[in-house]
Scaffold this motif. Structure first.
Motif, mmCIF file in Angstrom:
data_model
loop_
_atom_site.group_PDB
_atom_site.id
_atom_site.type_symbol
_atom_site.label_atom_id
_atom_site.label_comp_id
_atom_site.label_asym_id
_atom_site.label_seq_id
_atom_site.Cartn_x
_atom_site.Cartn_y
_atom_site.Cartn_z
ATOM 1 N N ARG A 28 14.859 12.182 -3.408
ATOM 2 C CA ARG A 28 14.480 13.231 -2.745
ATOM 3 C C ARG A 28 14.114 13.050 -1.570
ATOM 4 N NH1 ARG A 28 9.579 16.411 -5.256
ATOM 5 N NH2 ARG A 28 8.396 15.291 -3.641
ATOM 6 N N ILE A 29 13.141 12.272 -1.024
ATOM 7 C CA ILE A 29 13.002 11.874 0.267
ATOM 8 C C ILE A 29 14.108 11.640 1.018
ATOM 9 C CG2 ILE A 29 11.499 10.298 1.821
ATOM 10 C CD1 ILE A 29 9.493 10.106 -0.503
ATOM 11 N N ASP A 30 14.968 10.755 0.618
ATOM 12 C CA ASP A 30 16.165 10.057 1.263
ATOM 13 C C ASP A 30 17.064 11.302 1.425
ATOM 14 O OD1 ASP A 30 18.180 8.095 2.025
ATOM 15 O OD2 ASP A 30 19.183 8.621 0.181
ATOM 16 N N ALA A 31 17.134 12.399 0.631
ATOM 17 C CA ALA A 31 18.053 13.550 0.905
ATOM 18 C C ALA A 31 17.634 14.586 1.891
ATOM 19 C CB ALA A 31 18.197 14.345 -0.480
ATOM 20 N N GLN A 32 15.940 14.513 1.875
ATOM 21 C CA GLN A 32 15.435 15.558 2.808
ATOM 22 C C GLN A 32 15.304 14.734 4.516
ATOM 23 O OE1 GLN A 32 11.848 16.521 0.779
ATOM 24 N NE2 GLN A 32 12.923 17.837 -0.333
ATOM 25 N N ARG A 33 15.638 13.421 4.537
ATOM 26 C CA ARG A 33 15.297 12.939 5.868
ATOM 27 C C ARG A 33 16.346 13.173 6.833
ATOM 28 N NH1 ARG A 33 17.750 7.343 6.360
ATOM 29 N NH2 ARG A 33 19.018 7.001 4.487
ATOM 30 N N PRO A 34 15.865 13.136 8.141
ATOM 31 C CA PRO A 34 16.800 13.225 9.283
ATOM 32 C C PRO A 34 17.987 12.163 9.117
ATOM 33 C CG PRO A 34 14.457 13.262 10.204
ATOM 34 C CD PRO A 34 14.437 12.800 8.698
ATOM 35 N N PRO A 35 19.050 12.552 9.923
ATOM 36 C CA PRO A 35 20.519 11.514 9.605
ATOM 37 C C PRO A 35 19.834 10.365 10.382
ATOM 38 C CG PRO A 35 21.153 13.689 10.161
ATOM 39 C CD PRO A 35 19.621 13.778 10.103
ATOM 40 N N ASP A 36 19.157 10.264 11.441
ATOM 41 C CA ASP A 36 18.683 9.315 12.330
ATOM 42 C C ASP A 36 17.502 8.548 12.022
ATOM 43 O OD1 ASP A 36 17.104 11.377 13.031
ATOM 44 O OD2 ASP A 36 17.147 10.947 15.188
ATOM 45 N N ALA A 37 16.868 8.833 10.820
ATOM 46 C CA ALA A 37 15.535 8.075 10.346
ATOM 47 C C ALA A 37 16.007 7.196 9.316
ATOM 48 C CB ALA A 37 14.628 9.012 10.017
ATOM 49 N N ALA A 82 0.767 -1.016 0.093
ATOM 50 C CA ALA A 82 -0.042 -0.062 -0.147
ATOM 51 C C ALA A 82 0.732 1.265 0.020
ATOM 52 C CB ALA A 82 -1.057 0.058 1.227
ATOM 53 N N PHE A 83 2.025 1.165 0.900
ATOM 54 C CA PHE A 83 2.761 2.371 0.871
ATOM 55 C C PHE A 83 3.655 2.528 -0.436
ATOM 56 C CE2 PHE A 83 2.144 1.877 5.531
ATOM 57 C CZ PHE A 83 2.120 3.142 5.632
ATOM 58 N N GLN A 84 4.023 1.294 -1.200
ATOM 59 C CA GLN A 84 4.814 1.480 -2.523
ATOM 60 C C GLN A 84 3.679 1.945 -3.523
ATOM 61 O OE1 GLN A 84 7.773 0.451 -3.088
ATOM 62 N NE2 GLN A 84 7.603 0.899 -5.410
ATOM 63 N N ASP A 85 2.356 1.447 -3.533
ATOM 64 C CA ASP A 85 1.301 2.136 -4.522
ATOM 65 C C ASP A 85 1.278 3.741 -4.282
ATOM 66 O OD1 ASP A 85 1.010 -0.580 -5.401
ATOM 67 O OD2 ASP A 85 -1.029 -0.510 -4.034
ATOM 68 N N GLY A 86 1.287 4.004 -2.795
ATOM 69 C CA GLY A 86 1.217 5.559 -2.731
ATOM 70 C C GLY A 86 2.435 6.218 -3.492
ATOM 71 N N LEU A 87 3.656 5.713 -3.223
ATOM 72 C CA LEU A 87 4.950 6.152 -3.875
ATOM 73 C C LEU A 87 4.706 6.373 -5.201
ATOM 74 C CD1 LEU A 87 7.878 4.540 -1.653
ATOM 75 C CD2 LEU A 87 7.195 6.857 -1.697
ATOM 76 N N VAL A 88 4.284 5.159 -5.962
ATOM 77 C CA VAL A 88 4.255 5.340 -7.509
ATOM 78 C C VAL A 88 3.055 6.405 -7.804
ATOM 79 C CG1 VAL A 88 3.176 4.054 -9.386
ATOM 80 C CG2 VAL A 88 4.561 2.820 -7.569
ATOM 81 N N ALA A 89 2.179 6.577 -6.982
ATOM 82 C CA ALA A 89 1.072 7.594 -7.672
ATOM 83 C C ALA A 89 1.677 8.812 -7.265
ATOM 84 C CB ALA A 89 -0.216 7.335 -6.558
ATOM 85 N N LEU A 90 2.444 9.095 -6.279
ATOM 86 C CA LEU A 90 2.866 10.557 -6.002
ATOM 87 C C LEU A 90 3.801 10.736 -6.950
ATOM 88 C CD1 LEU A 90 2.986 10.278 -2.039
ATOM 89 C CD2 LEU A 90 1.573 11.726 -3.309
ATOM 90 N N ALA A 91 4.785 9.797 -7.183
ATOM 91 C CA ALA A 91 5.701 10.056 -8.256
ATOM 92 C C ALA A 91 5.152 10.492 -9.654
ATOM 93 C CB ALA A 91 6.673 8.763 -8.375
ATOM 94 N N ASP A 92 4.283 9.802 -9.925
ATOM 95 C CA ASP A 92 3.447 10.183 -11.126
ATOM 96 C C ASP A 92 2.889 11.584 -11.173
ATOM 97 O OD1 ASP A 92 2.492 9.049 -13.751
ATOM 98 O OD2 ASP A 92 0.626 9.212 -12.795
ATOM 99 N N ASP A 93 2.143 11.820 -9.985
ATOM 100 C CA ASP A 93 1.593 13.217 -9.892
ATOM 101 C C ASP A 93 2.795 14.207 -10.166
ATOM 102 O OD1 ASP A 93 -0.839 12.025 -9.478
ATOM 103 O OD2 ASP A 93 -1.045 12.543 -7.441
ATOM 104 N N GLU A 94 3.918 14.008 -9.559
ATOM 105 C CA GLU A 94 4.886 14.957 -9.669
ATOM 106 C C GLU A 94 5.626 14.702 -10.543
ATOM 107 O OE1 GLU A 94 7.017 15.219 -5.794
ATOM 108 O OE2 GLU A 94 5.434 14.512 -4.558
ATOM 109 N N GLY A 95 5.384 13.954 -11.627
ATOM 110 C CA GLY A 95 6.251 13.999 -12.985
ATOM 111 C C GLY A 95 7.487 13.207 -12.728
ATOM 112 N N LEU A 96 7.743 12.487 -11.645
ATOM 113 C CA LEU A 96 9.122 12.148 -11.443
ATOM 114 C C LEU A 96 8.975 10.512 -11.445
ATOM 115 C CD1 LEU A 96 9.699 13.808 -7.734
ATOM 116 C CD2 LEU A 96 10.802 14.412 -10.140
ATOM 117 N N SER A 97 10.192 9.821 -11.720
ATOM 118 C CA SER A 97 10.300 8.424 -11.567
ATOM 119 C C SER A 97 10.127 8.129 -9.991
ATOM 120 C CB SER A 97 11.579 7.839 -12.034
ATOM 121 O OG SER A 97 12.560 8.430 -11.250
ATOM 122 N N VAL A 98 9.849 6.817 -9.530
ATOM 123 C CA VAL A 98 9.888 6.387 -8.344
ATOM 124 C C VAL A 98 11.279 6.684 -7.413
ATOM 125 C CG1 VAL A 98 9.363 4.451 -6.805
ATOM 126 C CG2 VAL A 98 7.793 5.014 -8.527
ATOM 127 N N ALA A 99 12.247 6.271 -8.387
ATOM 128 C CA ALA A 99 13.550 6.379 -8.015
ATOM 129 C C ALA A 99 13.945 7.824 -7.527
ATOM 130 C CB ALA A 99 14.742 5.963 -8.851
#
Length: 96
Positions: free
Chosen positions: A44-53, A22-39
């Motif tokens: 982008r999420i990886d670059a913005q996450r806190p170092p301890d997350a 379900a979370f993967q489906d959400g990532l796919v949908a959000l990437a599509d909405d933003e015109g991005l690949s899932v990768a």
């Protein structure tokens, strides 16, 4: 709902994350909405996450926040068509 391990290349290196479909489906949908690949979205999420997350948690939280903001309202889970209706009340019987 099983957690599945997935591999991806971001920022030139292979990594993996483990999330439910379900979370993967959400990532796919959000990437599509933003015109991005899932990768690209995951990078982008990886670059913005806190170092301890960890990455898997950061991905789940991103999808959860998008759902709270209504950005997933027009997307149905895999195998289901969007209904355009509100979800059933918490005590409503589950449709079969």
């Amino acid at each position: 709902m099983a957690v599945r391990k997935r591999s991806i290349t971001i920022a030139g290196h292979r990594t993996s994350y483990s999330i439910e479909d379900a979370f993967q489906d959400g990532l796919v949908a959000l990437a599509d909405d933003e015109g991005l690949s899932v990768a690209a979205l995951i990078a982008r999420i990886d670059a913005q996450r806190p170092p301890d997350a960890n990455l898997s948690s950061a991905l789940r939280l991103y999808v959860l926040q998008a759902a709270r903001e209504g950005r997933l309202a027009d997307h149905a889970p895999a195998g289901q068509a969007p209904t355009g209706q509100d979800p059933p009340a918490p005590n409503a019987p589950h449709p079969r």
